[in-house]
Design an enzyme around this catalytic site. Structure first.
Site, PDB file in Angstrom:
ATOM      1  N   ASP A   1      68.504 -36.847  55.329  1.00 36.27           N
ATOM      2  CA  ASP A   1      69.592 -37.461  55.865  1.00 36.27           C
ATOM      3  C   ASP A   1      70.810 -37.782  54.928  1.00 36.27           C
ATOM      4  O   ASP A   1      71.872 -37.938  55.553  1.00 36.27           O
ATOM      5  CB  ASP A   1      69.346 -38.482  56.892  1.00 36.27           C
ATOM      6  CG  ASP A   1      68.809 -39.797  56.009  1.00 36.27           C
ATOM      7  OD1 ASP A   1      68.662 -39.677  54.898  1.00 36.27           O
ATOM      8  OD2 ASP A   1      68.441 -40.754  56.624  1.00 36.27           O
ATOM      9  N   SER A   2      70.651 -37.370  53.708  1.00 38.17           N
ATOM     10  CA  SER A   2      71.704 -37.488  52.659  1.00 38.17           C
ATOM     11  C   SER A   2      72.757 -36.293  53.061  1.00 38.17           C
ATOM     12  O   SER A   2      73.795 -36.452  52.805  1.00 38.17           O
ATOM     13  CB  SER A   2      71.228 -37.234  51.246  1.00 38.17           C
ATOM     14  OG  SER A   2      70.497 -36.149  51.336  1.00 38.17           O
TER      15      SER A   2
ATOM     16  N   ASP B   1      63.597 -35.477  56.985  1.00 38.43           N
ATOM     17  CA  ASP B   1      63.893 -37.246  57.091  1.00 38.43           C
ATOM     18  C   ASP B   1      64.072 -37.485  58.987  1.00 38.43           C
ATOM     19  O   ASP B   1      64.680 -36.799  59.561  1.00 38.43           O
ATOM     20  CB  ASP B   1      65.207 -37.634  56.722  1.00 38.43           C
ATOM     21  CG  ASP B   1      65.066 -38.209  55.344  1.00 38.43           C
ATOM     22  OD1 ASP B   1      64.007 -38.887  55.125  1.00 38.43           O
ATOM     23  OD2 ASP B   1      66.013 -38.251  54.380  1.00 38.43           O
TER      24      ASP B   1
ATOM     25  N   LYS C   1      59.578 -37.970  56.928  1.00 40.46           N
ATOM     26  CA  LYS C   1      59.826 -39.068  55.991  1.00 40.46           C
ATOM     27  C   LYS C   1      60.314 -40.068  56.726  1.00 40.46           C
ATOM     28  O   LYS C   1      61.441 -40.038  57.634  1.00 40.46           O
ATOM     29  CB  LYS C   1      60.738 -38.704  54.759  1.00 40.46           C
ATOM     30  CG  LYS C   1      60.819 -39.875  53.823  1.00 40.46           C
ATOM     31  CD  LYS C   1      61.468 -39.491  52.415  1.00 40.46           C
ATOM     32  CE  LYS C   1      62.769 -39.127  52.267  1.00 40.46           C
ATOM     33  NZ  LYS C   1      63.852 -40.105  52.561  1.00 40.46           N
TER      34      LYS C   1
ATOM     35  N   GLU D   1      61.858 -44.436  56.090  1.00 39.24           N
ATOM     36  CA  GLU D   1      62.069 -45.499  55.358  1.00 39.24           C
ATOM     37  C   GLU D   1      61.624 -46.784  55.886  1.00 39.24           C
ATOM     38  O   GLU D   1      61.706 -46.797  57.035  1.00 39.24           O
ATOM     39  CB  GLU D   1      63.722 -45.609  55.034  1.00 39.24           C
ATOM     40  CG  GLU D   1      64.466 -44.325  54.507  1.00 39.24           C
ATOM     41  CD  GLU D   1      65.918 -44.503  54.241  1.00 39.24           C
ATOM     42  OE1 GLU D   1      66.418 -45.679  54.347  1.00 39.24           O
ATOM     43  OE2 GLU D   1      66.590 -43.533  54.321  1.00 39.24           O
TER      44      GLU D   1
ATOM     45  N   GLU E   1      62.866 -45.016  45.339  1.00 35.17           N
ATOM     46  CA  GLU E   1      64.177 -44.703  45.185  1.00 35.17           C
ATOM     47  C   GLU E   1      64.806 -45.989  44.182  1.00 35.17           C
ATOM     48  O   GLU E   1      64.715 -47.102  44.898  1.00 35.17           O
ATOM     49  CB  GLU E   1      65.217 -44.290  46.181  1.00 35.17           C
ATOM     50  CG  GLU E   1      66.417 -44.093  46.057  1.00 35.17           C
ATOM     51  CD  GLU E   1      67.403 -43.468  47.344  1.00 35.17           C
ATOM     52  OE1 GLU E   1      66.767 -43.221  47.969  1.00 35.17           O
ATOM     53  OE2 GLU E   1      68.615 -43.406  47.128  1.00 35.17           O
TER      54      GLU E   1
HETATM   55  O1  KIV Z   1      67.991 -38.344  52.162  1.00 35.16           O
HETATM   56  C1  KIV Z   1      67.607 -37.876  51.104  1.00 35.16           C
HETATM   57  O2  KIV Z   1      67.983 -37.289  50.524  1.00 35.16           O
HETATM   58  C2  KIV Z   1      66.786 -38.835  50.546  1.00 35.16           C
HETATM   59  C3  KIV Z   1      66.539 -38.721  48.949  1.00 35.16           C
HETATM   60  C4  KIV Z   1      67.597 -39.491  48.262  1.00 35.16           C
HETATM   61  C5  KIV Z   1      65.158 -39.056  48.497  1.00 35.16           C
HETATM   62  O3  KIV Z   1      65.937 -39.701  51.022  1.00 35.16           O
END
Ligand code: KIV
Length: 265
Positions: free
Chosen positions: A45-46, A84, A113, A115, A182
């Site tokens: 989600d970056s 994510d 993924k 968090e 992270e």
């Molecule tokens: O969203 C993302 O790119 C991430 C990485 C920084 C691990 O979670």
């Protein structure tokens, strides 16, 4: 070459072979990433920050994640792909199952993924009991940026470090099959990697995790808000995107990245 699955990635941990992971959000980059021999792609989600230009990952929607995951999956043939779960898409186990279902059925992701530590354990159990493979994410959690008060190293100090270690073990027990760590001190990351059977992938977590992940745009020097200190600009060294990606894979595999200058104590 055969397709990477969670079994391949587990075997790499057992054999001590470092796992090379990078983010991708579209088809063009994914093709180059595949050719470079990357093991895993994270549709992070970056993308909210590096593609959409937001100040944080919070505005990213499930529809955004499905769209970008599908772009990646259209050309990915060998890498394992993790997507994510964006902010506010996994508030309850039921909502998380709905989101994960979309990421896997419409996007085609192989794993999702999430968090968070202790507050996510019920959700991780709910998903993994229903055939949804889960990767945890601890340490600096960008979706909690307004609680954390900034993008800074987490887990410094005995109490904080112990809490992250405890969360990591609990996530594994709840069924998580991979963990991203992270921005934590390298000693803590090494301890967590030793303690877990599942592969631990670090970003700003030192050299002793089972693998490394970087945000694609960061390692190509495309940084809207400055380059984080744990990132190396591989494009500046190499001059072409394909060479930069191959150099990253080689540097991770040979234990040359991250160096001491990318590592927190
Ligand atoms: O969203 C993302 O790119 C991430 C990485 C920084 C691990 O979670």
């Amino acid at each position: 070459m055969s397709k990477n699955t969670i079994s391949t990635i587990n075997q790499m941990k057992t054999a001590g072979e470092k796992i090379a992971v990078i983010t991708s959000y579209d088809a063009g980059f994914t093709e180059q990433i595949e050719q470079a021999g990357m093991d895993v792609i994270l549709v992070g989600d970056s993308l909210g920050m590096v593609v959409q230009g937001h100040e944080s990952t919070l505005p990213v929607t499930v529809a955004d994640m499905v769209y970008h995951t599908a772009n990646v999956m259209r050309v990915s043939s060998r890498t394992m792909v993790i997507a994510d779960m964006p902010f506010m898409s996994h508030g309850t186990p039921e909502q998380a199952l709905d989101t994960a279902g979309r990421l896997m059925k419409e996007g085609g992701a192989h794993m999702v993924k999430i968090e968070g530590g202790a507050p996510q354990l019920d959700t991780v159990r709910h998903l993994t009991a229903r055939a949804v493979p889960v990767c945890g994410h601890l340490g600096l959690m960008p979706q909690s940026i307004h609680q954390l008060g900034g993008y800074r190293v987490q887990g410094r100090g005995e109490h904080e470090g112990e809490r992250i270690l405890k969360d990591a073990v609990a996530l594994q027990q709840a069924g998580a099959q991979m963990l991203v760590l992270e921005c934590v001190p390298s000693v803590l990351a090494a301890e967590i990697t030793q303690a877990l059977d599942i592969p631990v992938i670090g970003i700003g977590a030192g050299p002793d995790t089972d693998g490394q992940v970087l945000v694609l745009y960061d390692m190509l020097g495309i940084t809207l808000r400055g380059k984080p200190s744990f990132v190396h600009d591989f494009l500046a060294d190499k001059g072409s995107i394909s060479e930069a990606l191959s150099a990253y894979v080689r540097s991770v595999k040979e234990g040359r990245f991250p160096g001491p200058e990318h590592t927190f104590s």
